[in-house]
Design an enzyme around this catalytic site. Sequence first.
Site, mmCIF file in Angstrom:
data_model
loop_
_atom_site.group_PDB
_atom_site.id
_atom_site.type_symbol
_atom_site.label_atom_id
_atom_site.label_comp_id
_atom_site.label_asym_id
_atom_site.label_seq_id
_atom_site.Cartn_x
_atom_site.Cartn_y
_atom_site.Cartn_z
ATOM 1 N N ASP A 91 -2.641 8.623 -10.134
ATOM 2 C CA ASP A 91 -3.820 7.793 -9.833
ATOM 3 C C ASP A 91 -4.844 7.820 -10.967
ATOM 4 O O ASP A 91 -6.031 7.561 -10.751
ATOM 5 C CB ASP A 91 -4.461 8.249 -8.509
ATOM 6 C CG ASP A 91 -3.458 8.211 -7.379
ATOM 7 O OD1 ASP A 91 -3.557 9.069 -6.496
ATOM 8 O OD2 ASP A 91 -2.562 7.360 -7.413
ATOM 9 N N SER B 239 -8.730 0.575 -5.046
ATOM 10 C CA SER B 239 -8.504 0.225 -6.451
ATOM 11 C C SER B 239 -7.046 -0.182 -6.643
ATOM 12 O O SER B 239 -6.160 0.344 -5.954
ATOM 13 C CB SER B 239 -8.790 1.429 -7.359
ATOM 14 O OG SER B 239 -10.092 1.949 -7.148
ATOM 15 N N ASN C 37 -0.353 0.142 -8.625
ATOM 16 C CA ASN C 37 -0.469 0.851 -7.359
ATOM 17 C C ASN C 37 -1.791 0.523 -6.694
ATOM 18 O O ASN C 37 -2.837 0.440 -7.355
ATOM 19 C CB ASN C 37 -0.396 2.359 -7.591
ATOM 20 C CG ASN C 37 -0.633 3.154 -6.316
ATOM 21 O OD1 ASN C 37 0.066 2.973 -5.329
ATOM 22 N ND2 ASN C 37 -1.655 4.005 -6.312
HETATM 23 N N1 LIG Z 1 3.436 9.008 -11.544
HETATM 24 C C1 LIG Z 1 2.731 8.414 -10.572
HETATM 25 N N2 LIG Z 1 3.295 8.287 -9.346
HETATM 26 C C2 LIG Z 1 2.579 7.676 -8.359
HETATM 27 C C3 LIG Z 1 1.253 7.245 -8.589
HETATM 28 C C4 LIG Z 1 0.700 7.398 -9.901
HETATM 29 O O1 LIG Z 1 -0.452 6.973 -10.179
HETATM 30 N N3 LIG Z 1 1.469 7.985 -10.846
HETATM 31 N N4 LIG Z 1 0.502 6.715 -7.522
HETATM 32 C C5 LIG Z 1 1.026 7.113 -6.202
HETATM 33 C C6 LIG Z 1 0.335 6.566 -4.998
HETATM 34 N N5 LIG Z 1 -0.501 7.631 -4.408
HETATM 35 C C7 LIG Z 1 -1.825 7.334 -4.226
HETATM 36 O O2 LIG Z 1 -2.281 6.198 -4.478
HETATM 37 C C8 LIG Z 1 0.058 8.861 -3.997
HETATM 38 C C9 LIG Z 1 1.256 8.862 -3.295
HETATM 39 C C10 LIG Z 1 1.811 10.079 -2.896
HETATM 40 C C11 LIG Z 1 1.182 11.286 -3.194
HETATM 41 C C12 LIG Z 1 1.829 12.569 -2.766
HETATM 42 O O3 LIG Z 1 1.212 13.625 -2.815
HETATM 43 N N6 LIG Z 1 3.107 12.463 -2.340
HETATM 44 C C13 LIG Z 1 3.907 13.644 -1.942
HETATM 45 C C14 LIG Z 1 4.751 13.343 -0.722
HETATM 46 C C15 LIG Z 1 3.951 12.710 0.385
HETATM 47 C C16 LIG Z 1 4.899 12.078 1.425
HETATM 48 O O4 LIG Z 1 6.122 11.938 1.128
HETATM 49 O O5 LIG Z 1 4.392 11.710 2.499
HETATM 50 C C17 LIG Z 1 4.897 13.989 -3.048
HETATM 51 O O6 LIG Z 1 5.333 13.052 -3.785
HETATM 52 O O7 LIG Z 1 5.260 15.167 -3.081
HETATM 53 C C18 LIG Z 1 -0.015 11.282 -3.892
HETATM 54 C C19 LIG Z 1 -0.585 10.070 -4.284
HETATM 55 C C20 LIG Z 1 2.494 6.784 -6.093
HETATM 56 N N7 LIG Z 1 3.163 7.510 -7.129
HETATM 57 N N1 LIG Z 2 -1.745 7.038 -2.202
HETATM 58 C C1 LIG Z 2 -1.262 5.741 -1.847
HETATM 59 C C2 LIG Z 2 -1.900 5.308 -0.563
HETATM 60 O O1 LIG Z 2 -2.453 6.114 0.182
HETATM 61 N N2 LIG Z 2 -1.827 4.004 -0.314
HETATM 62 C C3 LIG Z 2 -2.365 3.466 0.903
HETATM 63 O O2 LIG Z 2 -1.324 3.346 1.863
HETATM 64 C C4 LIG Z 2 -1.684 2.291 2.752
HETATM 65 C C5 LIG Z 2 -0.457 1.435 2.922
HETATM 66 O O3 LIG Z 2 -0.602 0.645 4.043
HETATM 67 P P1 LIG Z 2 0.563 -0.416 4.399
HETATM 68 O O4 LIG Z 2 1.866 0.358 4.452
HETATM 69 O O5 LIG Z 2 0.143 -0.938 5.753
HETATM 70 O O6 LIG Z 2 0.555 -1.471 3.340
HETATM 71 C C6 LIG Z 2 -2.849 1.528 2.117
HETATM 72 O O7 LIG Z 2 -4.047 1.850 2.771
HETATM 73 C C7 LIG Z 2 -2.873 2.060 0.705
HETATM 74 O O8 LIG Z 2 -4.171 2.093 0.135
#
Ligand SMILES: Nc1nc2c(c(=O)[nH]1)N[C@@H](CN(C=O)c1ccc(C(=O)N[C@@H](CCC(=O)O)C(=O)O)cc1)CN2
Ligand SMILES: NCC(=O)N[C@@H]1O[C@H](COP(=O)([O-])[O-])[C@@H](O)[C@H]1O
Length: 220
Positions: free
Chosen positions: A147, A138, A109
Amino acid sequence: MSTRTVTVLISGTGTNLQALIDARQARRLDLEFVQVVSNRPEAPGLRRAQQAGIPVTVVDHTEFADREAFDRELANTVAQGAPDLVVLAGFMRILGPAMLQRFENRMINLHPSLLPLYRGTDTYRRALEAGDREHGASVHFVTAELDGGPVISQVRIPVETGDTPERLEARLAPREHDLLVATVELFTRHPVQCCHGSITIDDKPLARPLELQADARLPV
Ligand SMILES: Nc1nc2c(c(=O)[nH]1)N[C@@H](CN(C=O)c1ccc(C(=O)N[C@@H](CCC(=O)O)C(=O)O)cc1)CN2
Ligand SMILES: NCC(=O)N[C@@H]1O[C@H](COP(=O)([O-])[O-])[C@@H](O)[C@H]1O
């Protein structure tokens, strides 16, 4: 074993997906895109994949009774392509056991912070409110701990006077693209293994995340 096939998960604009597509087109990435999967049918990144001739699938999380049902369908969809590596590029759903059991240790990710700082969302505002002098992105392995998986690589940028979350995000975006391309390139050239909290590259332990260099390469 190094990576030959990749499935990319998106939820939005897909500029990081586009960076991977462009790098493959430029022959920097020697890989095949199996499919692009989005949880949002309206994600603009789907059009980027279609224009590149990559199969697309939508698994719309709003159409499932609960998270577990969505997670199972997503896992079945991704598994059909049997990718070597799953790349979350702006994928915005928290993954559960069905995905983790099938793809943990080969799912990465891109996260917009210098982990372990600022897990979760809204990282730019949180960094500015903390008065940080630098921010960054990262790439980490995806685990059950949101994360919290082992970090493979990072890129740093300075926080500038007067920065807003929007300005900081805009300045980081191109460096994220470089970081993701360089990290996926690493997977295509070396066996990168995880986990139980640690990473090996060519069977050598990675003591700390690889820092993206000015030439947009990783020091491996
Ligand atoms: N089990 C894991 N799932 C995900 C990870 C991880 O490390 N372990 N990374 C995320 C990516 N991420 C940040 O980098 C991230 C994405 C989404 C959320 C979040 O709170 N999502 C909400 C809904 C938000 C929406 O739909 O707009 C949710 O799932 O309820 C936090 C962090 C990807 N998955
Ligand atoms: N928690 C996950 C998260 O916030 N990811 C972020 O979503 C954007 C995706 O951009 P893109 O759709 O233009 O590639 C990127 O900035 C990435 O770091």
